[in-house]
Design a protein around this motif. Structure first.
Motif, PDB file in Angstrom:
ATOM      1  N   GLN A 109      -4.552   2.373  -6.364  1.00  0.00           N
ATOM      2  CA  GLN A 109      -3.328   1.967  -5.684  1.00  0.00           C
ATOM      3  C   GLN A 109      -2.097   2.426  -6.454  1.00  0.00           C
ATOM      4  O   GLN A 109      -1.112   2.887  -5.872  1.00  0.00           O
ATOM      5  N   VAL A 121      -7.882   7.816   0.236  1.00  0.00           N
ATOM      6  CA  VAL A 121      -8.592   6.532   0.265  1.00  0.00           C
ATOM      7  C   VAL A 121      -9.256   6.218  -1.070  1.00  0.00           C
ATOM      8  O   VAL A 121      -9.567   5.058  -1.358  1.00  0.00           O
ATOM      9  N   PRO A 128       0.798  -1.236   0.000  1.00  0.00           N
ATOM     10  CA  PRO A 128       0.000   0.000   0.000  1.00  0.00           C
ATOM     11  C   PRO A 128       0.829   1.284   0.000  1.00  0.00           C
ATOM     12  O   PRO A 128       0.311   2.357  -0.331  1.00  0.00           O
ATOM     13  N   LYS A 174      -0.823   4.045   1.962  1.00  0.00           N
ATOM     14  CA  LYS A 174      -2.191   4.443   1.617  1.00  0.00           C
ATOM     15  C   LYS A 174      -3.145   4.248   2.796  1.00  0.00           C
ATOM     16  O   LYS A 174      -4.132   4.972   2.939  1.00  0.00           O
ATOM     17  N   ASP A 175      -2.816   3.300   3.653  1.00  0.00           N
ATOM     18  CA  ASP A 175      -3.676   2.992   4.802  1.00  0.00           C
ATOM     19  C   ASP A 175      -3.204   3.670   6.082  1.00  0.00           C
ATOM     20  O   ASP A 175      -3.692   3.370   7.168  1.00  0.00           O
ATOM     21  N   ILE A 227     -14.518   7.763   7.121  1.00  0.00           N
ATOM     22  CA  ILE A 227     -13.769   6.939   8.066  1.00  0.00           C
ATOM     23  C   ILE A 227     -14.111   7.390   9.477  1.00  0.00           C
ATOM     24  O   ILE A 227     -13.940   8.563   9.818  1.00  0.00           O
ATOM     25  N   SER A 236       6.040   4.259   5.330  1.00  0.00           N
ATOM     26  CA  SER A 236       4.592   4.361   5.157  1.00  0.00           C
ATOM     27  C   SER A 236       4.028   5.659   5.738  1.00  0.00           C
ATOM     28  O   SER A 236       2.882   6.014   5.470  1.00  0.00           O
ATOM     29  N   TRP A 243      -5.577  13.319   5.676  1.00  0.00           N
ATOM     30  CA  TRP A 243      -5.217  12.463   4.555  1.00  0.00           C
ATOM     31  C   TRP A 243      -4.744  13.339   3.403  1.00  0.00           C
ATOM     32  O   TRP A 243      -4.993  14.542   3.355  1.00  0.00           O
TER      33      TRP A 243
END
Length: 406
Positions: A284, A280, A185, A188-189, A257, A212, A265
Motif C-alpha cells: 500500500q 494489486v 488506497p 489501488k483498487d 482478477i 483515484s 493496471w
C-alpha cells in the motif's frame, strides 16, 4: 536511497499553451463556520496559506476537516455534488499575479443565504436570500439585477466569459484542485480501460476530478509525453528509495482478477526482481507513493497550476521514505505553479519540514485555530533560537503561552 533531489531528472517537456491559458491562482486564506448558533456549531477562524503548507496537530484537532472544507467548496463550484451542503459560511481569499479575490458564501438548509464576490476590493456579485442580487456585467459596463435558484451558486450558474469573466479564476482554482487522502488506497483498487491505450489517441485527463483514477491519468500522460514521463517517474521513485527500471500499464490478468472487459493496471519493474510488480501486488505504501508521483509529474508536464490537498502525507511509509517524500513534494512544487496544503502528525515528517511551512492546528471545543509564522512570528522566532528539532515545538506545547498574543 538518494538523500537529496538530484539534478539528473529528465528535462520536462511542458505544454506552453496550457501554461499561458491557466495562470496560477493561489488560495491565500479561508475561514469557515457551520451550524452557527446550534449545538453542532463547528468553525475555524481565518487560516492564512502560502504556496507550501503543512498542517500539524494531534488526532481530532481538525486537520482533515480543514482539507475537507476546502475540497468540498471546490466540488460545489465544479458541480460534482448533487446539492449544496446543509450549512456552511465560507470566506475565502485568492490571488493571481494580477488580481485579488474574496468569495463570501453563506448556506443554510441547503439554500444560499448570501453570496458575494470581490475583485481588487470591488464588489462584483452581491446576492441575498431568495436568490435575488446584483452582478457586474462587463460587456455593458454596468451592474444588472439577476435572480438565481436558491439551491445553486450564482458563481456557477452565472458563469459567462463575456459578461462575467471575473469568475473564471475562481472556477480555474476549483476545477484544478485535487484532494488526496494518503491513508486511503489512493486508487489501488481502481483499474483503467484498455480502450484508453488501444485507441492510440491522447486522452486528456486534466479535468478528471477523482484522484483515484490514476491509471487513466498515467495513460493520458504517457500518450502525450512518452518515455520522458516514465523516466521522470522512475527518477522520483528512486529518490524515495524504490529502485525501479520500468513503469507502465498492461492488461489485467484474468487469472488474478475476473473481469468481463479489457482492463489495465499499473506495474513497476523493480531492479532486484525478475517479474513485474503489478498494482494489486504492490504494498500500500509503494502504490500511494507511485500514485502521488504520477499526479505530481502530470501537473508539471502539463503545466497545470493546481492546489493539492494531501491528508496524512507519508502515512504507511517508513521513516526515510516519509522524509524523502515530503522533501520531494516541496522541491517539485517550487516554480511549478503548485500549492501544497498537507496534514500530518508524524514526528519524522515534522522534523523534515522547515517551520516556515508549518501551521499548528489547535482545537478548543468546537473552534479551531491555526498558528503559523504569519500570525505568530514572535513565537516561531523564539523557538527557532533554541536550536531544538521541529517536533519539540509541537510536543512541548512551546506555543501555548503565546497563543493569546496571536
Amino acid at each position: 536511497m538518494t538523500s537529496s533531489i538530484k539534478s539528473s531528472r529528465p528535462e520536462v517537456q511542458t505544454a506552453p499553451e496550457v501554461i499561458d491559458k491557466e495562470q496560477f491562482i493561489r488560495l491565500d486564506s479561508i475561514a469557515f463556520v457551520e451550524n452557527l448558533g446550534e449545538d453542532t456549531e463547528w468553525s475555524f477562524d481565518e487560516i492564512t496559506l502560502s504556496d507550501i503548507n503543512l498542517l500539524v496537530g494531534k488526532n481530532s484537532s481538525g486537520k482533515s476537516r480543514v482539507l475537507n472544507v476546502i475540497a468540498g467548496l471546490a466540488q460545489l463550484l465544479r458541480g460534482d455534488l448533487p446539492k449544496l451542503f446543509p450549512s456552511g459560511n465560507f470566506i475565502l481569499q485568492f490571488s493571481t499575479n494580477a488580481h485579488k479575490y474574496t468569495y463570501d458564501l453563506s448556506i443554510s438548509n441547503s439554500q444560499v443565504q448570501h453570496e458575494k464576490f470581490f475583485m481588487n476590493g470591488k464588489i462584483l456579485l452581491d446576492r441575498a436570500e431568495k436568490g435575488i442580487g446584483r452582478i457586474w456585467a462587463e460587456g455593458i459596463n454596468q451592474e444588472i439585477d439577476f435572480e438565481a435558484p436558491q439551491d445553486q451558486l450564482a458563481a456557477k450558474v452565472r458563469r459567462d466569459k463575456i459578461q462575467h469573466p471575473f469568475f473564471e479564476d475562481l472556477h480555474s482554482w476549483a476545477s484544478l484542485s485535487r484532494h488526496f487522502q494518503f491513508g486511503s488506497p489512493c486508487g489501488k483498487d481502481v483499474l483503467g480501460m484498455a480502450s484508453d491505450l488501444l485507441t492510440g489517441k491522447v486522452q486528456d485527463a486534466s479535468q478528471v476530478s477523482d484522484s483515484s483514477h490514476v491509471v487513466k491519468l498515467y495513460v493520458s500522460a504517457f500518450n502525450e509525453f512518452g518515455d520522458a514521463f516514465d523516466q521522470s517517474i522512475l527518477c522520483d521513485l528512486g529518490i524515495l528509495g524504490y529502485d525501479c527500471t520500468d513503469v507502465g500499464t498492461e492488461g489485467v490478468d484474468p487469472a488474478v482478477i475476473q473481469v468481463h472487459m479489457p482492463l489495465l493496471w499499473l506495474f513497476v519493474q523493480e531492479r532486484d526482481l525478475k517479474s513485474k510488480t503489478t498494482q494489486v501486488n504492490m504494498s500500500q505504501g509503494m502504490f500511494r507513493a507511485l500514485s502521488l508521483v504520477i499526479h505530481l509529474n502530470y501537473c508539471i508536464f502539463k503545466g497545470i497550476p493546481r492546489t493539492m490537498l494531501i491528508d496524512d502525507i507519508g502515512e504507511g511509509l517508513d521513516f526515510s521514505r516519509a522524509q524523502a517524500f515530503i522533501s520531494l513534494l516541496i522541491e517539485r512544487a517550487k516554480g511549478n505553479k503548485l500549492q501544497m496544503i498537507m496534514t500530518t502528525n508524524d514526528r519524522f515528517i515534522m522534523n523534515g519540514v522547515p517551520l516556515c511551512y508549518w501551521g499548528i492546528v489547535r482545537r478548543h471545543a468546537n473552534k479551531v485555530h491555526v498558528l503559523n509564522e504569519r500570525n505568530s512570528r514572535e513565537i516561531f522566532d523564539d523557538f527557532s533560537s533554541l536550536g531544538l528539532n521541529n517536533f519539540d515545538f509541537f510536543s512541548t506545547n512551546f506555543f501555548e503561552e503565546g497563543r493569546d498574543q496571536s
